[in-house]
Write a protein that holds these residues in place. Structure first.
Motif, short mmCIF file in Angstrom:
data_model
loop_
_atom_site.label_atom_id
_atom_site.label_comp_id
_atom_site.label_asym_id
_atom_site.label_seq_id
_atom_site.Cartn_x
_atom_site.Cartn_y
_atom_site.Cartn_z
N ASP A 124 12.32 11.05 1.67
CA ASP A 124 11.31 12.11 1.67
C ASP A 124 10.07 11.66 2.45
N LEU A 125 9.67 10.42 2.25
CA LEU A 125 8.50 9.90 2.95
C LEU A 125 8.78 9.72 4.44
N LEU A 126 9.97 9.29 4.79
CA LEU A 126 10.32 9.11 6.19
C LEU A 126 10.20 10.41 6.98
N GLY A 137 -1.42 13.55 2.67
CA GLY A 137 -0.73 12.63 3.58
C GLY A 137 0.24 11.73 2.85
N SER A 138 0.10 11.62 1.53
CA SER A 138 1.10 10.88 0.75
C SER A 138 2.23 11.83 0.39
N VAL A 139 3.37 11.27 0.03
CA VAL A 139 4.54 12.07 -0.35
C VAL A 139 5.03 11.56 -1.70
N GLY A 140 4.98 12.45 -2.69
CA GLY A 140 5.33 12.01 -4.03
C GLY A 140 4.40 10.94 -4.54
N GLY A 141 3.19 10.88 -3.97
CA GLY A 141 2.21 9.87 -4.37
C GLY A 141 2.38 8.53 -3.70
N TYR A 142 3.23 8.44 -2.64
CA TYR A 142 3.49 7.17 -1.96
C TYR A 142 3.16 7.26 -0.47
N VAL A 143 2.83 6.10 0.11
CA VAL A 143 2.68 5.96 1.56
C VAL A 143 3.33 4.65 2.00
#
Length: 305
Positions: free
Chosen positions: A126-128, A209-215
């Motif tokens: 998801d982040l990628l 800019g984070s995804v699901g709370g992650y970077v």
């Protein structure tokens, strides 16, 4: 004196950067004075840099990072500045002379979140998809092909370390690399280059800019097949593979999950994962971590088609 993590010290020495180690205290004092920082604890930051928690003059926490000379400082910085916090950690300050930069403070890693592999794989994919939005036009000057580079690295290190795994392991990795090198560049993106769960950190305020709370942190940054990034994600999981009664089935199942989450081809992901498993095993051997390196190579042997 700053307590340099052993993995960082070993890598610096292996790359002829002993002078960098002896000069670290002076560099840190100068940077802290210039930026009004109060130094805190040394943090776990992989092998390529010294990472230190700091407090800014306004009381806000941040992270100071000093990269070993010659290790992707400019490529990493280029990508982080282009991303501008979207999918990646934000840059707060840069000191080109010391290969140093100041980063926003983040929380714990996805690797430490006590999630099963399938949930970690989903979160990284998801982040990628957001991280890949960095404009590829910024990298059109790149002429090299990472599959060709990895094939050369595998051959060189396998011979340097007296062939530490069976030849059939290397043959399979080189065969996959040749196939990946022949693929057209039309769908290439700016990849992270090492998106394992340990390089995915929680943003405390789940900011934009984070995804699901992650970077992401610690990118390499270059043009490549996006399946390469997903292959790196699937390169790991050595503990699970060694414990499985059917390691090939375990890997195939989880590569299929990664393909579904990323929208990319399962077989392509699996081939990149195998290339990376072998190249990483040999590289880790080369920088002085033989136990970790042999685990990569042992699992590569279990996955031979």
């Amino acid at each position: 004196m700053v307590a340099v993590p052993e993995a960082v010290r070993i890598r610096a020495v292996s790359q002829g950067q002993g002078a960098w180690l002896t000069g670290l205290d002076d560099q840190l004092r100068r940077l802290c004075a210039n930026w009004g920082l109060t130094p805190g604890q040394v943090l776990d930051g992989g092998t390529a840099s010294l990472v230190l928690g700091v407090t800014c003059a306004d009381g806000a926490p941040a992270v100071l990072k000093l990269v070993i000379p010659g290790i992707d400082f400019h490529d990493q910085l280029r990508l982080l500045e282009l991303a501008d916090g979207r999918g990646y950690v934000r840059v707060l300050g840069v000191d080109q002379e010391t290969n140093g930069y100041l980063l926003e403070s983040l929380g714990g890693s996805l690797a430490d979140a006590d999630l099963p592999p399938q949930e970690q794989i989903r979160a990284v994919c998801d982040l990628l998809r957001v991280a890949w939005e960095v404009p590829a036009t910024s990298y059109l000057d790149q002429s090299w092909n990472n599959a060709e580079e990895l094939a050369r690295l595998i051959t060189k290190l396998w011979n340097r370390h007296n062939r530490p795994c069976p030849e059939r392991v290397v043959d399979q990795a080189l065969g996959y690399a040749a196939r990946r090198a022949a693929m057209p560049r039309g769908e290439w993106v700016v990849v992270h280059g090492d998106p394992h769960p340990g390089n995915v950190l929680r943003s405390p305020d789940a900011r934009e800019g984070s995804v699901g709370g992650y970077v992401f942190v610690d990118p390499t940054g270059f043009l490549a097949d996006p399946a390469y990034d997903v292959g790196i994600l699937m390169r790991d999981w050595s503990d699970q593979l060694l414990a499985s009664d059917d390691p090939r089935g375990w890997q195939q199942h989880h590569c299929a999950l990664a393909a579904g989450y990323s929208g990319l081809d399962c077989d392509t992901i699996a081939e990149w994962a195998y290339i990376e498993r072998v190249s990483s095993g040999l590289f880790v051997l080369d920088v002085g971590d033989p136990d970790h390196g042999r685990r990569f190579l042992q699992t590569a042997e279990l996955l031979i088609a």
